[in-house]
Motif scaffolding. Structure first.
Motif, PDB file in Angstrom:
ATOM      1  N   GLU A 117       0.821  -1.217   0.000  1.00 54.59           N
ATOM      2  CA  GLU A 117       0.000   0.000   0.000  1.00 54.59           C
ATOM      3  C   GLU A 117       0.855   1.268   0.000  1.00 54.59           C
ATOM      4  O   GLU A 117       0.462   2.277  -0.579  1.00 54.59           O
ATOM      5  CB  GLU A 117      -0.929   0.007   1.214  1.00 54.59           C
ATOM      6  N   ASN A 118       2.012   1.202   0.663  1.00 57.63           N
ATOM      7  CA  ASN A 118       2.913   2.348   0.619  1.00 57.63           C
ATOM      8  C   ASN A 118       3.334   2.640  -0.813  1.00 57.63           C
ATOM      9  O   ASN A 118       3.465   3.796  -1.204  1.00 57.63           O
ATOM     10  CB  ASN A 118       4.143   2.103   1.493  1.00 57.63           C
ATOM     11  N   VAL A 119       3.529   1.568  -1.589  1.00 59.90           N
ATOM     12  CA  VAL A 119       3.894   1.761  -2.993  1.00 59.90           C
ATOM     13  C   VAL A 119       2.678   2.262  -3.780  1.00 59.90           C
ATOM     14  O   VAL A 119       2.774   3.188  -4.584  1.00 59.90           O
ATOM     15  CB  VAL A 119       4.454   0.459  -3.595  1.00 59.90           C
ATOM     16  N   SER A 120       1.502   1.686  -3.485  1.00 60.28           N
ATOM     17  CA  SER A 120       0.284   2.122  -4.191  1.00 60.28           C
ATOM     18  C   SER A 120       0.022   3.604  -4.009  1.00 60.28           C
ATOM     19  O   SER A 120      -0.516   4.268  -4.886  1.00 60.28           O
ATOM     20  CB  SER A 120      -0.954   1.390  -3.670  1.00 60.28           C
ATOM     21  N   LEU A 121       0.389   4.080  -2.837  1.00 64.44           N
ATOM     22  CA  LEU A 121       0.168   5.488  -2.523  1.00 64.44           C
ATOM     23  C   LEU A 121       0.724   6.365  -3.639  1.00 64.44           C
ATOM     24  O   LEU A 121       0.145   7.386  -3.994  1.00 64.44           O
ATOM     25  CB  LEU A 121       0.887   5.804  -1.206  1.00 64.44           C
ATOM     26  N   ILE A 125      -1.266   7.910  -8.107  1.00 63.24           N
ATOM     27  CA  ILE A 125      -1.322   9.234  -8.741  1.00 63.24           C
ATOM     28  C   ILE A 125      -0.313   9.362  -9.881  1.00 63.24           C
ATOM     29  O   ILE A 125      -0.001  10.467 -10.321  1.00 63.24           O
ATOM     30  CB  ILE A 125      -1.086  10.364  -7.701  1.00 63.24           C
ATOM     31  N   ALA A 126       0.219   8.228 -10.352  1.00 63.19           N
ATOM     32  CA  ALA A 126       1.208   8.304 -11.432  1.00 63.19           C
ATOM     33  C   ALA A 126       0.544   7.982 -12.771  1.00 63.19           C
ATOM     34  O   ALA A 126      -0.469   7.290 -12.821  1.00 63.19           O
ATOM     35  CB  ALA A 126       2.335   7.340 -11.160  1.00 63.19           C
ATOM     36  N   ALA A 127       1.148   8.490 -13.842  1.00 70.30           N
ATOM     37  CA  ALA A 127       0.559   8.311 -15.172  1.00 70.30           C
ATOM     38  C   ALA A 127       0.800   6.893 -15.706  1.00 70.30           C
ATOM     39  O   ALA A 127      -0.109   6.228 -16.187  1.00 70.30           O
ATOM     40  CB  ALA A 127       1.151   9.340 -16.133  1.00 70.30           C
ATOM     41  N   ASP A 128       2.030   6.422 -15.585  1.00 71.70           N
ATOM     42  CA  ASP A 128       2.355   5.121 -16.163  1.00 71.70           C
ATOM     43  C   ASP A 128       3.184   4.315 -15.177  1.00 71.70           C
ATOM     44  O   ASP A 128       4.371   4.069 -15.390  1.00 71.70           O
ATOM     45  CB  ASP A 128       3.149   5.357 -17.475  1.00 71.70           C
ATOM     46  N   PRO A 129       2.580   3.930 -14.063  1.00 66.94           N
ATOM     47  CA  PRO A 129       3.367   3.283 -13.017  1.00 66.94           C
ATOM     48  C   PRO A 129       3.558   1.789 -13.254  1.00 66.94           C
ATOM     49  O   PRO A 129       2.877   1.197 -14.093  1.00 66.94           O
ATOM     50  CB  PRO A 129       2.507   3.502 -11.777  1.00 66.94           C
ATOM     51  N   MET A 130       4.520   1.211 -12.516  1.00 68.02           N
ATOM     52  CA  MET A 130       4.605  -0.243 -12.441  1.00 68.02           C
ATOM     53  C   MET A 130       3.490  -0.705 -11.525  1.00 68.02           C
ATOM     54  O   MET A 130       2.878   0.075 -10.805  1.00 68.02           O
ATOM     55  CB  MET A 130       5.914  -0.678 -11.774  1.00 68.02           C
ATOM     56  N   LYS A 131       3.288  -2.031 -11.540  1.00 70.55           N
ATOM     57  CA  LYS A 131       2.416  -2.583 -10.504  1.00 70.55           C
ATOM     58  C   LYS A 131       3.201  -2.529  -9.198  1.00 70.55           C
ATOM     59  O   LYS A 131       4.416  -2.758  -9.198  1.00 70.55           O
ATOM     60  CB  LYS A 131       2.104  -4.052 -10.825  1.00 70.55           C
ATOM     61  N   PRO A 132       2.562  -2.243  -8.073  1.00 72.93           N
ATOM     62  CA  PRO A 132       3.288  -2.215  -6.801  1.00 72.93           C
ATOM     63  C   PRO A 132       4.079  -3.504  -6.572  1.00 72.93           C
ATOM     64  O   PRO A 132       5.210  -3.472  -6.098  1.00 72.93           O
ATOM     65  CB  PRO A 132       2.174  -2.045  -5.770  1.00 72.93           C
TER      66      PRO A 132
ATOM     67  N   ALA B  15      -8.205   3.253  -3.061  1.00 70.16           N
ATOM     68  CA  ALA B  15      -6.910   3.898  -3.208  1.00 70.16           C
ATOM     69  C   ALA B  15      -6.172   3.853  -1.870  1.00 70.16           C
ATOM     70  O   ALA B  15      -6.792   3.803  -0.816  1.00 70.16           O
ATOM     71  CB  ALA B  15      -7.100   5.338  -3.663  1.00 70.16           C
ATOM     72  N   ALA B  16      -4.839   3.848  -1.982  1.00 73.85           N
ATOM     73  CA  ALA B  16      -4.030   3.703  -0.773  1.00 73.85           C
ATOM     74  C   ALA B  16      -4.338   4.800   0.243  1.00 73.85           C
ATOM     75  O   ALA B  16      -4.320   4.562   1.447  1.00 73.85           O
ATOM     76  CB  ALA B  16      -2.551   3.729  -1.146  1.00 73.85           C
ATOM     77  N   LEU B  17      -4.642   5.982  -0.249  1.00 75.98           N
ATOM     78  CA  LEU B  17      -4.893   7.088   0.666  1.00 75.98           C
ATOM     79  C   LEU B  17      -6.171   6.854   1.473  1.00 75.98           C
ATOM     80  O   LEU B  17      -6.242   7.145   2.661  1.00 75.98           O
ATOM     81  CB  LEU B  17      -5.003   8.395  -0.131  1.00 75.98           C
ATOM     82  N   GLN B  18      -7.188   6.302   0.797  1.00 73.49           N
ATOM     83  CA  GLN B  18      -8.427   5.992   1.509  1.00 73.49           C
ATOM     84  C   GLN B  18      -8.177   4.868   2.523  1.00 73.49           C
ATOM     85  O   GLN B  18      -8.760   4.849   3.589  1.00 73.49           O
ATOM     86  CB  GLN B  18      -9.519   5.540   0.534  1.00 73.49           C
ATOM     87  N   ALA B 321      -4.472  20.240  -2.048  1.00 70.45           N
ATOM     88  CA  ALA B 321      -5.907  19.988  -1.925  1.00 70.45           C
ATOM     89  C   ALA B 321      -6.158  18.526  -1.580  1.00 70.45           C
ATOM     90  O   ALA B 321      -7.038  18.208  -0.777  1.00 70.45           O
ATOM     91  CB  ALA B 321      -6.619  20.358  -3.222  1.00 70.45           C
ATOM     92  N   GLU B 322      -5.364  17.635  -2.212  1.00 71.44           N
ATOM     93  CA  GLU B 322      -5.557  16.203  -1.945  1.00 71.44           C
ATOM     94  C   GLU B 322      -5.179  15.861  -0.506  1.00 71.44           C
ATOM     95  O   GLU B 322      -5.878  15.114   0.179  1.00 71.44           O
ATOM     96  CB  GLU B 322      -4.714  15.367  -2.910  1.00 71.44           C
ATOM     97  N   VAL B 323      -4.063  16.449  -0.068  1.00 72.88           N
ATOM     98  CA  VAL B 323      -3.616  16.205   1.314  1.00 72.88           C
ATOM     99  C   VAL B 323      -4.645  16.792   2.282  1.00 72.88           C
ATOM    100  O   VAL B 323      -5.067  16.144   3.241  1.00 72.88           O
ATOM    101  CB  VAL B 323      -2.233  16.839   1.548  1.00 72.88           C
ATOM    102  N   GLY B 324      -5.071  18.013   1.993  1.00 74.33           N
ATOM    103  CA  GLY B 324      -6.047  18.676   2.848  1.00 74.33           C
ATOM    104  C   GLY B 324      -7.325  17.871   2.951  1.00 74.33           C
ATOM    105  O   GLY B 324      -7.851  17.647   4.040  1.00 74.33           O
ATOM    106  N   ARG B 325      -7.803  17.397   1.809  1.00 78.43           N
ATOM    107  CA  ARG B 325      -9.050  16.635   1.791  1.00 78.43           C
ATOM    108  C   ARG B 325      -8.896  15.371   2.642  1.00 78.43           C
ATOM    109  O   ARG B 325      -9.784  15.006   3.401  1.00 78.43           O
ATOM    110  CB  ARG B 325      -9.404  16.271   0.349  1.00 78.43           C
ATOM    111  N   HIS B 326      -7.742  14.752   2.498  1.00 72.20           N
ATOM    112  CA  HIS B 326      -7.498  13.526   3.258  1.00 72.20           C
ATOM    113  C   HIS B 326      -7.638  13.770   4.761  1.00 72.20           C
ATOM    114  O   HIS B 326      -8.294  13.004   5.470  1.00 72.20           O
ATOM    115  CB  HIS B 326      -6.101  13.001   2.928  1.00 72.20           C
TER     116      HIS B 326
END
Ligand SMILES: Nc1ncnc2c1ncn2[C@@H]1O[C@H](COP(=O)(O)OP(=O)(O)O)[C@@H](O)[C@H]1O
Ligand SMILES: [Mg+2]
Lengths: 246, 800
Positions: A117-121, A125-132, B15-18, B321-326
């Protein structure tokens, strides 16, 4: 992969980051700390740069500015054509989001998230990431996907941090004393992972260390003292990580 | 920190943040819950108190409409039925109705003290035009059977009377057995207080409805009436109608018409509703305000502990904004959980609250109903509070340059604080000095934490002080004002020689007579019907006593007005009033205001008995007497007085006091229960969160101490000592805030009929402090357990 020589690079290699006359002051009440003094620097595509220097010499300050975490008090910094030294906070955020990966001395993992999950974080939000999972496999942690930071050793945590940094396939990877908190053999392991990433993905990299021996694994070695670059050298051949004395 | 529950959350596609949000909310469940509970209390008070108020008002309106409750009322000595068309013809009168009504003694089995009945006539055919009754059991009276009676529900319940039972009454001096055919309620008698009493005495006083055909002849009221009421046409000038009605009734001994707002039962209910409105506004406002403040405090600190994580998120390119919302989501989760608990609790509590009202006032169909608008309002306020609270902290955290946030917070720079420099430190052990320095290092934070806890103390004070007020009132009323053992009132004024007759009764040691003269007091175009109470000037059983318990001397001439009355008439000491006597020769006289006293019982005027005699021109009349009676003769005297036909009522302050105190004890119990709950939530919200946050801020430091060989208790002292200091500072602060809030409440709760005395007993301060300390200790205990199970290795291994 052929080792690029300095002459080759000067003619053909592109500078990913170009800094000139960067200075940084910190106002501490009446005292003015001059953390960075007129630094000129270029970071080339695919290069592995090692920053050496005693504690307090300004390494982190420089790296943070290069990574868009901080802004210089004066001087200019270009990422390709984009001038970062005059960028707004949100432009810097976008720059970091799209192009930069960070590895910190104290890992700075989110303790409530597992390795995966740390990697997913970041991949979220990346455009073309690897799978975690793929990123974690690259650092040899495929069997530790669902462990929380507190369940991992320091070296493992640092490798998660590296996986997190490379998973979005950044153009630039900045590592601030990635081995500072680790013992020699674990440190070596972490360095070899970074080295491997640099060779296999061609990611441009800057690594801070105060261990002079580590300088031998890089293409370029800069030594800083009191906020200035006091020495620049180049290795024609990058030493294997296994041969580094600690 | 090691998290469990990765499995459940991990498997969901979020999502990881959620995931971070969910898992941290779970990890911080204690803190989230305590914040949610604070929000819940805020919302609960709104939903309970304001919701009850709205429900009460709605039930009141419906009841009044259904029963065709009158707008204007008047009593008179006697007028023929033929006067009715004339009343009906007064401009602005939509409907008019008349009836016969008398007070009579009831002869009830197993009761030493006399019981009284208010007999009210019902029309022969069909139902009353105005002031109808609602039959709850049994049936309506049959005019053909003269002894049928309908009795009021509370009286029936208190005496265990049912349709089919019978009842003996002394009507016009003759005993009569009446058959109960029905039980009823009416808005006129929602709250029925026997004459001369302060509180309902349902087992000694009831309302009895009988056909006018049975009641009229009994009182020589055949074809006549002594009560009239009017329903106004919409948009009518009430004062004009009252004045016309007074003119019409004047020749028939009118006692002065009054508006619905002066009708005793309505006045009590309205007073209660007014109080409810003010409380339903003040209390929720205070609670919501405190809740918002705590959200500010606690969420702010919670977010500050996440400074490193915010930096990481930002380093990897998460936008502000994303951090704030979180982080705002933490606030939202707490508020929504609180809203849910608060709404459910509020509805339940509202139902209980309304249930309590149902016992005092019969408002048929009274039911707690939650209006959606209210819920939305409460939610919006708490959300706004939470968001504004969290926003400040989030903004501060987000604004921090990531590079700076990444750096571990610089070691706090300690230096000897003020207290230490003053030399206090030398008196303390090392741990004491550490605690002191921690508090002094962040004085603002410590102050706001103390302020938070202080609100818990303050809320207890404003809850408890009302009982101090009531106690003060009881003391005043029953120990300083009503010092007689028995008071006797006569059906009609009697000769002053009754003084000697009463004095000769067995056991009577002192007699003081009084006269109550109904009067209309006028000053300019202000006027007010009231009673001038003529008292013996050298009397000791009844005196004029001010709110402060000071006995006000009775002047030889002139009238003393209670403050509310003086304000209504716009007069001050030295002014002249016109007194229109409403009985006897009914003449008008000028009378001087000899003084204004602040007393509790609304709208009384006092005068020396002799002076009142001169004013009315009637020298040989009294309305009743106050008696001192030897203890062992009292119950015998009750029985004896009950037999006297001229006696309308016999009252004993002791029995009033008893029922008053019984009532009060129950109310105190319930209210204090809620208050303790609410105040504890606040204290726990601050202390528990404060200690938990301190634990996460200083976990490493404390773990290091443990590693170095400190005992658990020593480490706990360091952590919790800070909270103890916060609590200690909070107590005097809370006393101060409570004192101020209580004052504001007294000022805003004041109505014509009701005033909470501004009296706060020393005990209230101590009880408030004690309850808060108990809540603080309880939360410290919970944190202590967490501290004991601190996983040293994992704390030292990870950096938060
Ligand atoms: N936020 C800050 N405020 C004040 N001084 C700072 C701050 N950050 C760094 N410095 C100072 O700048 C100098 C360089 O710091 P840094 O770049 O962290 O050194 P290094 O990473 O080489 O150990 C040091 O003297 C440090 O004390
Ligand atoms: Mg550094």
């Amino acid at each position: 992969m052929a080792v690029t020589t300095q002459t080759d690079r000067d003619d053909s290699a592109k500078a990913v980051l170009r800094a000139s006359q960067l200075s940084k002051y910190y106002e501490m009440g009446e005292v003015k700390v001059h953390a960075l003094k007129n630094v000129d620097l270029s970071l080339y595509e695919g290069e592995l740069l090692v920053l050496l220097g005693a504690s307090g010499s300004g390494k982190s300050t420089l790296l943070n500015i290069l990574g868009g975490l901080d802004v210089a008090s004066s001087g200019s910094l270009f990422y390709g054509d984009q001038e970062l030294s005059t960028a707004t906070a949100s432009e810097l955020t976008q720059y970091r989001r799209d192009h930069v990966g960070f590895v910190f001395q104290f890992y700075n993992l989110i303790s409530s998230l597992t390795a995966r999950e740390n990697v997913s974080l970041v991949t979220d939000i990346a455009a073309d990431p690897m799978k975690p999972e793929e990123a974690l496999a690259l650092v040899g942690l495929e069997s530790r996907l669902d462990h929380f930071p507190a369940q991992l050793s320091g070296g493992e945590q640092q490798r998660v941090a590296i996986a997190r940094a490379i998973a979005k396939r950044p153009r630039i990877l900045l590592c601030d004393e990635p081995t500072g908190a680790l013992d020699a053999s674990t440190g070596r392991l972490v360095l070899s992972v970074l080295n491997q990433v640099n060779r296999e993905t061609g990611t441009t990299m800057a690594i801070i260390t105060h261990n002079a021996a580590i300088g031998r694994i890089g293409d370029t070695v800069l030594r800083m003292s009191s906020g200035e670059i006091v020495e620049r050298s180049r290795n024609d051949v990058r030493e294997d990580v296994e041969h580094i004395e600690w | 920190m090691v998290n469990r529950g990765a499995g459940i959350v991990g498997r969901l596609r979020v999502a990881a943040l959620q995931r971070k949000l969910l898992r941290e909310c779970w990890h911080l469940k204690g803190q989230m819950l305590s914040i949610a509970l604070v929000v819940a209390t805020g919302i609960m008070t709104v939903i309970t108190m304001r919701g009850s108020y709205e429900s009460l008002i709605e039930a009141q309106q419906r009841y009044y409409n259904d029963m065709r409750f009158a707008d204007v009322w008047s009593s008179l000595r006697r007028a023929p039925d033929s006067l009715r068309p004339q009343i009906q013809a007064i401009p602005g009168v939509a409907l008019a109705d008349t009836r016969v009504s008398f007070l009579a003694t009831l002869d009830l089995e197993g009761l030493d003290a006399p019981a009284q009945g208010r007999f009210v006539s019902l029309p022969e055919r069909s139902r009353p035009v105005l002031n109808d009754i609602l039959i709850t059991r049994g049936r309506y009276v049959d005019a053909a059977t003269p002894d049928e009676v309908i009795i009021s529900e509370k009286f029936a319940n208190a005496r265990g009377l049912n349709p089919g039972d019978s009842l003996r009454a002394i009507i016009n001096g003759r005993a009569r057995d009446l058959d109960i055919v029905g039980i009823a309620i009416s808005p006129e008698h929602s709250y029925s207080v026997p004459p001369g009493s302060l509180l309902p005495e349902d087992d000694r006083y009831g309302v009895l409805w009988m056909s006018v055909r049975a009641l009229g002849p009994a009182y020589d009221m055949d074809g006549a009436f002594n009560e009239v009421f009017v329903k106004l046409a919409p948009g009518t000038n009430e004062r004009a109608v009252i004045s016309r009605l007074n003119d019409v009734l004047e020749p028939y001994g009118g006692y002065g018409a009054y508006a619905r707002r002066d009708q005793p039962s309505h006045m009590m209910l309205q007073g209660e509703l007014d109080q409810n409105r003010v409380m339903g506004t003040a209390m929720p406002a205070i609670f919501l305000g405190v809740a918002v403040f705590l959200l500010h405090l606690v969420l702010g600190r919670l977010i500050t502990t996440q400074r490193g994580e915010i930096a990481v998120l930002k380093a990897f390119g998460y936008r502000d904004a994303e951090v704030g919302r979180h982080f705002l989501m933490f606030a939202l989760v707490a508020v929504l959980a609180g809203a849910l608990i608060g709404t459910l609790g509020g509805v339940l509590l509202g139902r209980g609250y309304i249930g309590m009202y149902r016992q005092y006032f019969d408002l048929p169909g009274l039911q707690y109903r939650l209006s959606p608008g209210l819920l939305v309002m409460a939610l919006a306020v708490s959300l706004a509070g939470a968001v504004s609270g969290a926003l400040g902290a989030v903004r501060k955290a987000v604004r921090l340059p990531p590079a700076e946030a990444m750096r571990p917070e610089p070691p706090a720079r300690f230096r000897p604080g003020l207290l230490e420099r003053l030399g206090v430190g030398r008196l303390l052990p090392a741990s004491g000095r550490m605690i002191l320095r921690n508090v002094e290092r962040k004085p603002v934070q410590a102050f706001f934490s103390s302020l938070g806890v202080a609100f818990s103390v303050a809320i207890l004070i404003i809850g408890l002080f009302m009982f101090d007020g009531v106690n003060h009132l009881i003391d005043l009323q029953f120990r300083k004002i009503q010092r007689e053992d028995i008071s006797v009132s006569f059906l009609q004024n009697v000769s002053a020689s009754a003084h000697y007759d009463l004095g000769r009764l067995q056991g009577v040691t002192r007699v003081e007579t009084y006269r109550s003269a109904p009067v209309r007091l006028r000053h300019g175009h202000w006027s007010r019907e009231t009673v001038i109470q003529g008292m013996e000037r050298d009397g000791v059983l009844r005196r004029i006593v001010t709110v402060d318990g000071v006995v006000h001397p009775l002047p030889a001439e002139g009238v003393i007005l209670s403050q509310v009355l003086a304000r209504r008439l716009q007069v001050k000491t030295g002014d002249w009033l016109i007194a229109e006597m409403l009985e006897g020769r009914r003449q008008s006289e000028r009378v001087r205001v000899a003084g204004v006293v602040e007393d509790f019982l609304g709208v009384t005027a006092y005068m020396d008995l002799e002076a009142l005699h001169r004013l009315t021109g009637e020298y040989d009349v009294i309305s009743g007497a106050y008696l001192s009676v030897q203890a062992d003769e009292r119950s015998g005297l009750y029985r004896e007085l009950k037999q006297v036909p001229a006696v309308a009522g016999v009252a004993s302050p002791a029995s009033m006091l008893e029922s008053f105190e019984r009532e009060l004890a129950r109310n105190i119990f319930i209210s204090v229960g809620f208050l303790v709950g609410f105040a504890s939530v606040i204290a726990v919200g601050v202390i528990y969160n404060g200690a938990r946050i301190a634990l996460s801020e200083r976990g490493r430091e404390l773990a290091s101490l443990r590693v170095m060989g400190f005992h658990r208790r020593e480490v706990a002292t360091l952590l919790l000592g800070e909270q103890a200091v916060v609590t200690l500072i909070a107590i005097p602060l809370g006393w101060l805030i409570g004192y101020g809030l209580a004052y504001l409440m007294v000022e805003s709760l004041q109505t014509d009929t009701f005033r909470i005395p501004y009296v706060i007993a020393a005990r209230t301060y101590w009880v408030a402090a004690l309850i808060t300390v108990a809540a603080a200790v309880a939360s410290a205990f919970v944190v202590r357990r967490r501290l004991d199970s601190l996983d040293l290795i994992s704390v030292l291994k990870t950096r938060e």
